[in-house]
Scaffold this motif. Structure first.
Motif, PDB file in Angstrom:
ATOM      1  N   ASP A   1       4.642   3.717  -7.177  1.00  0.00           N
ATOM      2  CA  ASP A   1       3.572   3.397  -6.239  1.00  0.00           C
ATOM      3  C   ASP A   1       2.435   4.384  -6.461  1.00  0.00           C
ATOM      4  OD1 ASP A   1       1.920   2.703  -4.188  1.00  0.00           O
ATOM      5  OD2 ASP A   1       3.402   2.957  -2.590  1.00  0.00           O
TER       6      ASP A   1
ATOM      7  N   GLU B   1       1.214   6.828  -3.603  1.00  0.00           N
ATOM      8  CA  GLU B   1       2.039   7.940  -3.143  1.00  0.00           C
ATOM      9  C   GLU B   1       1.415   9.277  -3.575  1.00  0.00           C
ATOM     10  OE1 GLU B   1       4.710   8.139  -1.287  1.00  0.00           O
ATOM     11  OE2 GLU B   1       4.809   5.970  -0.950  1.00  0.00           O
TER      12      GLU B   1
ATOM     13  N   ASP C   1      -2.205   0.086  -4.491  1.00  0.00           N
ATOM     14  CA  ASP C   1      -1.167   0.085  -5.525  1.00  0.00           C
ATOM     15  C   ASP C   1      -1.400  -1.071  -6.485  1.00  0.00           C
ATOM     16  OD1 ASP C   1       1.086   0.610  -6.999  1.00  0.00           O
ATOM     17  OD2 ASP C   1       2.449  -0.396  -5.602  1.00  0.00           O
TER      18      ASP C   1
END
Length: 350
Positions: free
Chosen positions: A8, A11, A296
């Motif tokens: 991701d 993150e 993402d």
């Protein structure tokens, strides 16, 4: 290391690591070096422009943006070529947008294609101005400039005598400079070139156009080289995406039309302006980082992914590839001057 599809990008752990630190350090170093090159060879030209011996390697004349490389070719031919190129390139990028949507601008190819389209749009505007100047050469007589200088000195003298108006004068000068094709900082208005001809120095608009030209020169080589030399032979999946007319146009027309413009125009290609080319790519990379930090998404090019352990090396290699790409187009311009000077010595003018 997980594959990029399993990570991701939003993150914090994706960014706060050594891979991103090294990659961003390389990007920052490139920005600093590029800024130094621009400041040294182009940013200080205003300070040195008061005398004829102070011209830097980045010095430009006003007519370089619209004049042709041959005396026998009227600037209107260059204007016509730029208008046609702009129309064709604009139609291609519009068709690509209609077919695939705004997601196309995630790709460096489409961004560069838009840059080349903008170059021809600006070039067409400057060529229109150049054709007007070409047909009114009598009004550009040096005697008229002397009279203009005398009138300007009379009108400016009272303002210089009053310190209270200094700030307003500076603001007014900056506005005129930004929207003039001529260099408003030189009171003489004319410089003598290498051939002894009296020519007007360029203004900010011509310098911006020149920077666009040299950004496009390196970028079209980079995009087409990576696509035809790396992505198409080794990464391209014909079962997933067909190599159609539109895709070929995106990776051919940009180079072909810019090459034709190079053959017709009288613009130079100094090496220090590789700095603009580097800044163009860095801007694209930073935008990609921001987008992927917020959303993402898959990376448009595998070597942009920061999930790989070798990400900093990829960034370094792609950065180094800019040098031969830019030098390759600079070589084309150099060969143009050598061949045309040799075979057409009387009609070739730069």
């Amino acid at each position: 290391m997980d594959s990029d599809s399993d990570v991701d990008t939003t993150e914090p752990s994706y960014w706060w690591n050594r891979r991103f630190l090294l990659s961003s350090l390389f990007v920052l170093t490139t920005v600093i070096v590029a800024a130094i090159c621009i400041w040294k060879y182009e940013g200080r030209r205003r300070e040195r422009g008061a005398n004829h011996q102070g011209k830097t390697v980045g010095f430009l004349y006003e007519d370089e943006a619209w004049n042709t490389s041959f005396k026998v070719i009227h600037p209107a031919w260059l204007l016509a070529y730029r208008i046609i190129a702009f129309g064709v390139l604009l139609s291609v990028i519009v068709m690509n947008y209609v077919d695939d949507g705004p997601g196309i601008f995630l790709f460096y190819t489409q961004c560069t294609f838009c840059l080349v389209t903008i170059y021809f749009a600006v070039g067409s505007s400057l060529s229109i101005y150049g054709c007007y100047k070409y047909h009114n050469r009598v009004s550009d007589d040096p005697a008229d400039d002397v009279r203009d200088d005398e009138e300007q000195s009379i009108s400016v003298a009272p303002a210089l005598a009053e310190n209270a108006d200094a700030t307003n004068t500076s603001k007014r000068f900056t506005f005129e400079e930004c929207f003039s094709l001529e260099d408003t900082t030189n009171t003489s208005k004319r410089f003598t070139d290498e051939k002894g001809s009296s020519r007007k120095p360029a203004g900010v608009c011509v310098y911006i156009f020149q920077a666009l030209y040299q950004m496009c020169g390196g970028a079209v080589v980079l995009t087409d080289l990576i696509f035809w030399g790396l992505l198409y032979p080794f990464v391209w999946d014909p079962d997933y995406d067909e190599l159609d007319y539109l895709m070929i146009s995106l990776h051919v027309y940009n180079f072909v039309f810019l090459l034709g413009d190079t053959a017709l125009n009288s613009m130079r290609f100094p090496m220090f302006r590789i700095a603009y080319f580097m800044l163009w790519t860095i801007t694209y990379v930073i935008v990609q980082w921001i987008v992927h930090a917020c959303v993402d998404l898959w990376w448009p090019y595998p070597f942009l992914s920061l999930a790989s352990t070798y990400a900093p090396l990829w960034y370094l290699l792609v950065g180094l590839v800019h040098i031969p790409c830019y030098c390759g187009y600079a070589l084309i311009v150099k060969l143009k001057h050598l061949w045309f000077t040799r075979f057409f010595p009387k009609s070739f003018q730069g």
